[in-house]
Scaffold this motif. Sequence first.
Motif, PDB file in Angstrom:
ATOM      1  N   ALA A 135       8.740  11.025  -1.154  1.00 56.76           N
ATOM      2  CA  ALA A 135       8.719  10.751  -2.648  1.00 56.76           C
ATOM      3  C   ALA A 135       7.782   9.205  -3.034  1.00 56.76           C
ATOM      4  O   ALA A 135       7.342   9.018  -3.957  1.00 56.76           O
ATOM      5  N   ALA A 136       7.248   8.532  -1.780  1.00 61.09           N
ATOM      6  CA  ALA A 136       6.744   7.292  -1.984  1.00 61.09           C
ATOM      7  C   ALA A 136       5.441   7.518  -2.674  1.00 61.09           C
ATOM      8  O   ALA A 136       4.653   8.793  -2.187  1.00 61.09           O
ATOM      9  N   GLN A 137       5.117   6.873  -3.715  1.00 63.98           N
ATOM     10  CA  GLN A 137       3.715   6.866  -4.411  1.00 63.98           C
ATOM     11  C   GLN A 137       2.608   5.704  -3.887  1.00 63.98           C
ATOM     12  O   GLN A 137       3.120   4.552  -3.711  1.00 63.98           O
ATOM     13  N   ASP A 138       1.486   6.122  -4.025  1.00 57.63           N
ATOM     14  CA  ASP A 138       0.487   5.212  -3.756  1.00 57.63           C
ATOM     15  C   ASP A 138      -0.276   4.354  -5.020  1.00 57.63           C
ATOM     16  O   ASP A 138      -0.869   5.171  -5.801  1.00 57.63           O
ATOM     17  N   GLY A 139       0.086   3.171  -5.338  1.00 58.74           N
ATOM     18  CA  GLY A 139      -0.280   2.688  -6.434  1.00 58.74           C
ATOM     19  C   GLY A 139      -1.814   2.050  -6.541  1.00 58.74           C
ATOM     20  O   GLY A 139      -2.127   1.431  -7.564  1.00 58.74           O
ATOM     21  N   GLY A 157      10.409   0.062  -8.294  1.00 58.31           N
ATOM     22  CA  GLY A 157      11.148  -0.020  -6.672  1.00 58.31           C
ATOM     23  C   GLY A 157      10.162  -0.518  -5.533  1.00 58.31           C
ATOM     24  O   GLY A 157      10.450  -0.613  -4.534  1.00 58.31           O
ATOM     25  N   ALA A 158       8.753  -0.903  -5.918  1.00 57.19           N
ATOM     26  CA  ALA A 158       7.924  -1.432  -4.892  1.00 57.19           C
ATOM     27  C   ALA A 158       8.146  -2.785  -4.633  1.00 57.19           C
ATOM     28  O   ALA A 158       8.699  -3.533  -5.399  1.00 57.19           O
ATOM     29  N   SER A 159       8.238  -2.987  -3.243  1.00 53.58           N
ATOM     30  CA  SER A 159       8.346  -4.597  -2.702  1.00 53.58           C
ATOM     31  C   SER A 159       7.064  -4.683  -1.875  1.00 53.58           C
ATOM     32  O   SER A 159       6.626  -4.040  -1.075  1.00 53.58           O
ATOM     33  N   PRO A 160       6.579  -5.964  -2.119  1.00 52.83           N
ATOM     34  CA  PRO A 160       5.404  -6.398  -1.484  1.00 52.83           C
ATOM     35  C   PRO A 160       5.656  -6.489   0.152  1.00 52.83           C
ATOM     36  O   PRO A 160       6.731  -6.854   0.595  1.00 52.83           O
ATOM     37  N   THR A 161       4.561  -5.934   0.701  1.00 57.57           N
ATOM     38  CA  THR A 161       4.682  -6.147   2.307  1.00 57.57           C
ATOM     39  C   THR A 161       3.634  -6.778   2.805  1.00 57.57           C
ATOM     40  O   THR A 161       2.544  -6.488   2.541  1.00 57.57           O
ATOM     41  N   PRO A 162       3.988  -7.968   3.753  1.00 54.38           N
ATOM     42  CA  PRO A 162       2.807  -8.789   4.235  1.00 54.38           C
ATOM     43  C   PRO A 162       1.785  -7.797   5.202  1.00 54.38           C
ATOM     44  O   PRO A 162       2.361  -6.926   5.682  1.00 54.38           O
ATOM     45  N   GLU A 172       3.378   2.480  -3.644  1.00 55.52           N
ATOM     46  CA  GLU A 172       3.979   2.079  -5.065  1.00 55.52           C
ATOM     47  C   GLU A 172       5.636   2.252  -4.824  1.00 55.52           C
ATOM     48  O   GLU A 172       6.168   1.518  -5.611  1.00 55.52           O
ATOM     49  N   ALA A 173       5.927   3.046  -3.880  1.00 55.49           N
ATOM     50  CA  ALA A 173       7.438   2.885  -3.724  1.00 55.49           C
ATOM     51  C   ALA A 173       7.723   3.175  -2.157  1.00 55.49           C
ATOM     52  O   ALA A 173       8.150   4.305  -1.832  1.00 55.49           O
ATOM     53  N   ALA A 174       7.479   2.131  -1.403  1.00 52.68           N
ATOM     54  CA  ALA A 174       7.599   2.153   0.100  1.00 52.68           C
ATOM     55  C   ALA A 174       9.165   2.491   0.372  1.00 52.68           C
ATOM     56  O   ALA A 174       9.919   1.888  -0.388  1.00 52.68           O
ATOM     57  N   GLU A 215       6.038   1.219   7.841  1.00 55.47           N
ATOM     58  CA  GLU A 215       6.472   1.366   6.581  1.00 55.47           C
ATOM     59  C   GLU A 215       5.172   0.823   5.688  1.00 55.47           C
ATOM     60  O   GLU A 215       4.390  -0.092   6.368  1.00 55.47           O
ATOM     61  N   GLY A 216       5.062   1.479   4.799  1.00 59.10           N
ATOM     62  CA  GLY A 216       3.617   1.252   4.053  1.00 59.10           C
ATOM     63  C   GLY A 216       2.638   2.114   4.338  1.00 59.10           C
ATOM     64  O   GLY A 216       1.387   1.883   3.597  1.00 59.10           O
ATOM     65  N   LEU A 217       2.570   2.808   5.346  1.00 65.25           N
ATOM     66  CA  LEU A 217       1.582   3.494   5.890  1.00 65.25           C
ATOM     67  C   LEU A 217       1.965   5.193   5.819  1.00 65.25           C
ATOM     68  O   LEU A 217       1.322   5.848   6.568  1.00 65.25           O
ATOM     69  N   GLN A 218       3.015   5.384   5.265  1.00 67.48           N
ATOM     70  CA  GLN A 218       3.572   6.925   5.530  1.00 67.48           C
ATOM     71  C   GLN A 218       2.770   7.831   4.572  1.00 67.48           C
ATOM     72  O   GLN A 218       1.873   7.315   3.759  1.00 67.48           O
ATOM     73  N   PRO A 219       2.726   9.196   5.140  1.00 67.03           N
ATOM     74  CA  PRO A 219       2.178   9.978   4.001  1.00 67.03           C
ATOM     75  C   PRO A 219       2.603   9.913   2.637  1.00 67.03           C
ATOM     76  O   PRO A 219       3.636   9.607   2.185  1.00 67.03           O
ATOM     77  N   ARG A 220       1.485  10.202   1.740  1.00 63.19           N
ATOM     78  CA  ARG A 220       1.742   9.595   0.365  1.00 63.19           C
ATOM     79  C   ARG A 220       0.722  10.092  -0.755  1.00 63.19           C
ATOM     80  O   ARG A 220      -0.433  10.395  -0.308  1.00 63.19           O
ATOM     81  N   VAL A 221       1.044  10.258  -1.859  1.00 62.18           N
ATOM     82  CA  VAL A 221       0.107  10.697  -2.619  1.00 62.18           C
ATOM     83  C   VAL A 221      -0.874   9.329  -3.149  1.00 62.18           C
ATOM     84  O   VAL A 221      -0.413   8.042  -3.062  1.00 62.18           O
ATOM     85  N   LEU A 222      -2.278   9.532  -3.176  1.00 60.00           N
ATOM     86  CA  LEU A 222      -3.057   8.512  -3.656  1.00 60.00           C
ATOM     87  C   LEU A 222      -3.507   8.400  -5.001  1.00 60.00           C
ATOM     88  O   LEU A 222      -3.650   9.555  -5.589  1.00 60.00           O
ATOM     89  N   SER A 223      -3.927   7.410  -5.455  1.00 56.70           N
ATOM     90  CA  SER A 223      -4.491   7.282  -6.840  1.00 56.70           C
ATOM     91  C   SER A 223      -5.939   6.640  -6.861  1.00 56.70           C
ATOM     92  O   SER A 223      -6.296   5.954  -5.806  1.00 56.70           O
ATOM     93  N   GLY A 224      -6.760   6.866  -7.763  1.00 53.83           N
ATOM     94  CA  GLY A 224      -7.980   6.402  -7.934  1.00 53.83           C
ATOM     95  C   GLY A 224      -8.957   6.941  -7.168  1.00 53.83           C
ATOM     96  O   GLY A 224     -10.125   6.650  -6.750  1.00 53.83           O
TER      97      GLY A 224
END
Length: 290
Positions: free
Chosen positions: A146-150, A167-172, A184-186, A209-218
Motif C-alpha cells: 500500500a505504500a505510496q511514493d510522494g 502517515g508518512a514519517s521522515p527517514t534519515p 509517502e507511507a512507508a 524500509e523506504g525502498l520497498q516496491p511502490r507506486v511512483l509519482s512524477g
Amino acid sequence: MQRKAYVTGVALLVALTAGCSSGSGGDGPSGDSKAGVPRAAAAQPGRYRTLPEPCRAVNKGVLKDMLPGAAELPDDQKAKAYEGVAELTYDTDRRVGCRWKDEAPDGVRRLYVDFERVVSYDPAVSDDDQAKAVYGKKATAAKLPAAQDGGKAGARTGAGKGTTGPGASPTPSAKPSGLNALNEAASPAGSASSPVSPPASGGPAGPPEGLQPRVLSGLGDAAFLNDVLVTSGSAVQRRTVTVVFRTSNVIVTVEYTEQPTSPNALAPDSQELQEKSRALAAKLAELFGE
C-alpha cells in the motif's frame, strides 16, 4: 366534350402516380432508417504512432554508469557491449526492446529497456484507456504494497524532496540523494506490509524500509517500481529492479539486474540499483515529451 374531360382525368391520374413514385427515395420514410441519426464518436487514437529505437534510446554516459565492467574491455568489445542487442520483433511500431549485458570479475549486470505502444481495436475504447488497462495488469501482477511514493523522479538520481502522504514519517538517509524520502507511507515497525516476492526460508530480507516496491509519482501518467531479491541454489543473490511507467498509449519498462559472482558476496544494494533505474526511466520519459 365529355371524351376530352375523360382523357384529361386519366392523364392527371398518371401524373399523380408518377409523382408518388419519384418521391419514394432516401428523403421519404421508406429510406435508410439511420438517416439523420448521429453516429457515436469514435474513441480518440493514442498520442504516439511510432516508438524510439531502443538500443539508441540510452545514451553512452548512462550505459557506462549502469554497466561499469564494460569500461575494462578492449575498445572493440566495449563498443559492442554498449550497442546492445535488439529484441526480435515483427512490428517495430507496436513493440521494441534492447538488452545489454555486463560481465565483470565481481558480478554480472543486465539491463533491459522495452517500449510498448498500445492500440485499441474497439472503436468505443481509446488507445489511452486500453493502455491504462494493460498498465493496470502489470501493476497488479507486481503485488505492490500500500505504500505510496510522494517524490518526483529526478533527472539524475530519481530522488524527490519531502513526504506528503498521510502517515508518512521522515527517514534519515546516509546519502545526499534523499531517496528514502520518496515514500509517502512507508510501512511502520510491526506493520503487516511486506515487500514483493518474500524470500525463501532462510533467505535474505527484502529491500530496507523506504525502498520497498511502490507506486511512483512524477514519472509519466502512472508509474511503479518493483524490487525483487532471489537466491539461487548456489546461494548467489540476484536483485532485479523494475521501473514501469505509462505515458499516453505507450508503456515503458526498465529492468536492471545485478548478480555477484561470489556466493559469499553481499546482496546487491537496493538503493543503488533503484537510483540508477529511476534515473534512466526519467531520461526515457523525456523522449516522449514528459
